[in-house]
Design an enzyme around this catalytic site. Sequence first.
Site, PDB file in Angstrom:
ATOM      1  N   SER A 282       9.152  77.369  73.088  1.00 38.85           N
ATOM      2  CA  SER A 282      10.585  77.140  73.211  1.00 38.85           C
ATOM      3  C   SER A 282      11.027  77.394  74.645  1.00 38.85           C
ATOM      4  O   SER A 282      10.462  78.237  75.343  1.00 38.85           O
ATOM      5  CB  SER A 282      11.344  78.071  72.260  1.00 38.85           C
ATOM      6  N   ARG A 321      13.144  24.596  64.402  1.00 36.85           N
ATOM      7  CA  ARG A 321      13.049  25.573  65.490  1.00 36.85           C
ATOM      8  C   ARG A 321      14.392  26.277  65.562  1.00 36.85           C
ATOM      9  O   ARG A 321      15.425  25.627  65.589  1.00 36.85           O
ATOM     10  CB  ARG A 321      12.734  24.890  66.836  1.00 36.85           C
TER      11      ARG A 321
END
Length: 728
Positions: A282, A321
């Site tokens: 930590s 497309r």
Amino acid sequence: MRPSSSTSEPGGLFDGVLAAGSVRAAVADPAWLRALLDVEAALAVAAGRVGLVPEADAAAVAAACADMDVDAATIAAVGAEAAGSGTPVVPLVQRLRAAVPDDAARAVHVGATSQDIMDSAAMLVAHRALGPLLADLQAAADACAALADRHRDTLVTGRTLLQQALPLSFGLVAAGWLAGLDRARRRLAAIRAHGLAAQLGGAVGTLAGYGDEGVALLRAFAAEVGLAEPNLPWHTERTRIADLAGALGAAAGAMAKVARDIALSAQTEVGELAEGGGEGGSSTLPHKHNPIRAIAAAAAAAQAPGLVATLMAAMPHEHERAAGSWHAEWRPLRALLESTGSAASQLRVSLEGLRVDTGRMRSNLDRSAGTLLAERVAGALRPALGAEAAHAVVREAAAAGTLGSDPRITAHLSPARIADLLDPAGYLGSAGALIDRALAAARAPDDVPRDLGVVVGAKADEPRERATTTPRSRGVVNVFYRVDGPADGPPLLMINSLGADLRMWEPQVPALSRRHRMIRYDARGHGRSPVPDGRYSLADLGRDALALLDRLDVASADICGLSLGGMTAMWLAAHEPDRVRRLVLCCTSALLGPPEGWVERAATVRSHGTEAIADATIARWVTPAWAAAHPDATAELRAMVAATPAIGYAGACAAVEEMDLRPDLIRISAPTTVLAGADDPSTPPEHAAAIVAGIRDARMHVLDDAAHLATYERPDIANRLILETLDD
């Protein structure tokens, strides 16, 4: 599994946590640009192969693609210019046409549309990224398997709805982790093998720009780029993207479950698990040891559901497309591969260093003062009190902490019987059997039908799948196989080494399948072929190969084998000379002793799995310099070894243990070339020299800077020498 290299982008601020491992580089901008170039090169070569452009022009395009830099300047320029066309393909094609002679420019981007190139590149990027991802996922699963086996009798508290419920073994917890990771890995592996398809259709998917050669070009292009051949273009049929996304999302979910369990079990109040190493500190509290790898895995995996949803939402593509839908896939697909790959990398580290506090597990279990066994006590009281009364009595006694002394219980159960009922070790049900089932399932070959082979390059009306069903003998195995190249080409049978499967020949496919009908297969006990238990012999392996040739209607074939594959090839040439036209023997031996070493290796694998020998195998297969230069390919090779079923590997060790082909060499009449790796510690050049001395007119070549898998390390030289033999 063709070796490839790419330039990595510099790491970002969050990459150490959320983009760990090798996948980040495999999906970065340089990798995408290299994939686009590889696709353009494959299209040119395929067009030359079917006669649409001169082969010399195609070769010039392929060379230009190989030579183009994928550095930051090129990436930035192509990216900026893409704004004017909506795709990076257009500026890339312009650069390629400028980089080749004027006559060769016609071989650039032959008849393709930009989406053909982008979709194929996306599939190629995914294929390459899935290599290290699957290796990490396999290693994480292997770590779970080791935990399941080691802790099958370690008692731990089972928790439901975050409350203590019943005792179970930590081995069963780990087996549950294993089951999820293994299922996710198998699904991804199957998609990588069969679901990532090349894209080629032209403007509206008709292949009209190629005249009558459209289907032939599609087939040749897919083979050249190393992707599956689709039945037809899939410009607006996006289930392939959805399948990949769904499998990645499922894998991320399976990994997140394991990561969350680790993090919860590492809580101070629980303290049953902890990650190894000095990580997890930590910034403020010096006493903390956070399970940071599990936390990072969970964080990376948490990004997957949203990315999967984005890709699913992009599926509706209008007409032939789409306007924008396929563009919308690029970033989330890359991010999904990266986040899932990072989760796999982080979870692997977490699991491989996981520390299990068995004492704390037992202490937490004993804190319940026997209440976790209340269900068992109630069951023992039912014959005397009835189900409802027994349940009520035990519930009240458990709440009061008097399960062992309540007179309503002691009136019917003796102190010894109560003590036995409150022993958690006696109430694990079928935990041991379930662990064994999970381990057996994880060790089984991937779920591909045993009787199927994949034929690439067959005629348009010829089925793509074949089964080896000819009952040549009772012991013949129906091996999994793949055929690449022209259906009418001269057949070439490739036989893999111990611990490998047909993918070990990937570097040979582009060169050898151009003119030859290249037949690769997984030897029995390996890859996707069946895994019979017991000892295998060279005769067993040889008869499997003959049965495959019979099924494919191949009267005789050129045969190329490496290591154990070379031994099998020599057996075939000596015992079935009419079936062998030419022989290429790579990094092999006629006598590879002592037998005791193979007995010991088989015992190790049967006891500890092929993971136990994976690192040592890779150290023999490739040189340290090659491994350092090709970390992703090396990881894939290692994963291949570790994925080999232990029963199959051990069975094949018996074939090497018993093998002495020296008396058979004089019987071999097929023209023979023997290749050796100069740095091969397993079958050094003197082994090759002994073979050459025993086979009439055999030739020998030593490949410098190559170890046992010389064909993989030095494919350029190996392919040339193999072709010289085949064309002689």
